[in-house]
Enzyme design. Sequence first.
Site, PDB file in Angstrom:
ATOM      1  N   GLY A   1       9.965   4.712   4.498  1.00 20.26           N
ATOM      2  CA  GLY A   1       8.774   4.189   5.173  1.00 20.26           C
ATOM      3  C   GLY A   1       8.765   4.248   6.686  1.00 20.26           C
ATOM      4  CD  GLU A   2      10.845  -0.154   9.227  1.00 24.29           C
ATOM      5  OE1 GLU A   2      10.619  -0.747  10.288  1.00 24.29           O
ATOM      6  OE2 GLU A   2      11.798  -0.435   8.473  1.00 24.29           O
TER       7      GLU A   2
ATOM      8  N   GLY B   1       0.813  -1.213   0.000  1.00 23.55           N
ATOM      9  CA  GLY B   1       0.000   0.000   0.000  1.00 23.55           C
ATOM     10  C   GLY B   1       0.842   1.258   0.000  1.00 23.55           C
TER      11      GLY B   1
ATOM     12  N   GLY C   1       3.227   1.880  -2.133  1.00 20.81           N
ATOM     13  CA  GLY C   1       3.519   2.310  -3.502  1.00 20.81           C
ATOM     14  C   GLY C   1       4.836   1.809  -4.044  1.00 20.81           C
TER      15      GLY C   1
END
Lengths: 163, 774
Positions: free
Chosen positions: B717-718, B485, B487
């Site tokens: 991300g994280e 999700g 991308g």
Amino acid sequence: MREIRIEINGSNYTSRISDNLTLLDFIREEAGMSGTKRGCDSGHCGSCTVLLEGRPVYACITLAIQAEGKKVTTVEGLEGDAAGQLHYIQQAFIDHYGIQCGFCTPGMLMVAAALLEEKPLPETEDIKAAISGNLCRCTGYTNIVHSIRMAAEDKLKQEGGDE
Amino acid sequence: MSKYRVVGNSHPGLSVAEIATGRGRYTDDWKLPGMVYGMILRSPFAHAIVKSIDTSEAESVPGVLKILLPWDVPSKRYNCSGNPPSPLLIQDEPILTDHPLHMGDRIAAVAATSRKACREALMQLKVEYEELKPVFDVMKALEKDAPLLHPEIGGSNLVKTMEAAEGNINTGFEESDYIFEEIYETPAIQNVSLEPNGCICDASVPGKMTVISTSQTPFQERRILADLMGLSENNVRIIKPFMGGGFGERQQLHSQPVAALLSRATGRPVKIIHSREEQMTASVVRHSTRIRMKMGVAKEGLIRAMQVEAWYNTGAYATHGPIVVAAGSRKTNYRIPHYEFKGHCVYTNGPVSGAVRGYGNPQITFARESMLNMVAQKLGMDPIALRLKNHVQTGDRLPGTDHPLLSCAVNSCVEKGETLRKAIEEEDMKNNGQQGLSHPEKKAWGVAFCCHTSGPSNREGMSSSIVMVNDDGSVNLLMGSADIGQGSETVLAQIAAEGLGIGLEEISVTAADTATTPYDTGTFASSQTYVGGNAVALAVEDVKKKMIQRLSEIRKLPPSDITFENGRFTVSGPEGLEHLTLKDATKQITFGAGGSIIAGSSSYKAVEAPPPFAVCWAQVAVDMKTLSVRLLNIIEAVDVGNPVNPEKVKAQVHGGVSMGVGYAMMEEIQVDQRTGKQISSDLLHYQTPLSRDMPGIHVCLAEGWEPSGPFGAKSVGELATVPVAAAITNAIAQATGTAITRIPITDAFRPAASPWPKRAATESPAVTSEKEGV
Ligand code: FES
Ligand code: FES
């Protein structure tokens, strides 16, 4: 068990169901449309939001029999002006990065559609209030709020331009 | 403007139109012919023994096909972690158990023709339990008389202690003028992916199994399920469909082994979708921690020593526990000559902990960045200046690691973020600094820095990719990595398009299907852009090399006369230079002389795991009467190297910030200590930020470039979620003069016992010693 008819996105769906079947189950299982999502099944996340006679409801805590003979709109029922064209709010969610994993998207779109129907140019606070019953874990709501605002602005601009 | 055509330009995502129209099919949207449903009976107790299960009534529920009890399943234990195999992944988890170790543990399972019949059957299963004493607190779990959760593994509830060191910690403290010490506590939180975990397992054909599941790690899932089911990996196919978020949660298997057994027993495909309650009680959470942080600082503001001892509550099963702990030890973004980290991973009867965005880092970062605020206060230094003075730069190493950094754009982060912060302040000053303020409120800013990783920080990331050029010059990109999700498919397609000199619309992606795509360790450790991206870039190089080879054979020229630059092949033939696009070249190769198929592949093992960096500012308004806190603004500046898709990077930061807001302000899995029941069992009793909880979020992208990354990229991300909590609590501390050592603060913040900096050296746990003469 009883037979009921619900109009979903302009088509009639008739089914024999038990009284405790939810509208969400009716849409997903009886009508076979999977665009409306089940995030909690308990009225806490908003991912199942559909329009019942134009007003957003959580389909998971609405009984199918409450929608008997009424008009329901789901994400599959959002359409643009021309055939095959996206609804302008869908397009805005795409253009302004309002979609990540997309699980909240159908619910958000339905709330946005109802909001813009009522208030063509909502302020940020109006938008935040409108979607405050819809959980999104991916976007921090930033681009969703932005997408809805831009949808409204673009639509007004376009309508203005058409005149 | 980007110097590339595709990389550096934003794209909303390859599948957004499908999602926006409701056509994206997530796990629960799939139906297979003959499919039935499965549900799991879960323990209502945190610790108990199942004395007996009476199935007679459940069996007579119409539609019930199979009931599985603890003694019907293979006794083999496994580890649900989707990490690559490691001795640290202790195999302590049964598929079904008669000795539940947490509320939500799996006792029995049922397959039936409808979900309603499943529910009915679960209600009719009569289980007789004997309750045992549970233990929830990590420190109590380590006491001698604590109930032992896994006697089969060892004589204590300590799973493992993970250590890291640098220099000599005692020397470090001796060299310090000030020593700070404090205990910090962070909560267990749920990922709350909006889509619940789910799977459809089809083992109806003997000797084979197909699984559609919410998996971040399809190849690890294949390995674990193949092993549990006694199949070879070629006979197990895992398919990841659209996924509604993951955030680490789906780096574990949840109901897949049960669904696999039910499917084998019934000969039908079995679908199990978690209820939200199962999500809350039986899906992995972030490790709660207790952290003893001790820092030694020289008077001019140089950190000489940092000593961390942390207790990570891993809950009833080990899962990744020890690896999460170790990962937390490698994320300190300061030059600290003397460093010691000791992290204890401890079993309790709490919820099972595992991977959650940040993986051991948010906890330590909260403690470290809170303490640095204390240090700045004590030394009378600007909190940013203090951090920059100690921050690693390109060429330095993170303490406890051995690879020098190839890039660090923290200065650019600070510069851009500060510019933005000043602009917000100026705008505010036009309103006398009172904008949006109700009377007894006070405004303040707080800041926190952090780093994270691009790929597993133990450098175990591997990925591979196949690029197939079709005869019309369009491209199919196959890769194992799972888009959950965020991308990643779009980003990886951009990398391929850039390398091949074609448009994004000319590429189709097939990903995360173990039967049709090549191996990838999985979507975790923010790997996709960096590890997956390097794999794609290599496959692109391979395909270009092969095409050059074929072109040279066709033209009878040496390969060195053909190059690929600026998105096209250049042939220096006898008639001068000739330029060919991928399409032109393909035409000549596929149906031209000799004909050949064009496919390139790669296998990439990450040798680096370059840390991205982030600086986060939070502005709060604290009501000085009630001490309730409102968030006004959050700025996060990130060094992600060269962003491949800048708008999607920003979108990742937005989401990361919201998770950080939840972590600081409201999220906590609560267990009632008296009854042993988890209170946070639905989204009413577990609050996550909603639209109105969010402040204005502002994102800056630093000018960065990572030499080892694909087109200079690192991960995001994280990272985005890691510094947020400390930035917020530091802002509250700034406004109230009270250090915050525990999150979440809840929105009606009350000050802790002793305000700082008034805490004197003598009575204080905050500043334990202050040497003479400074
Ligand atoms: S699924 Fe209906 S509100 Fe969550
Ligand atoms: S986009 Fe994933 S939950 Fe909203």
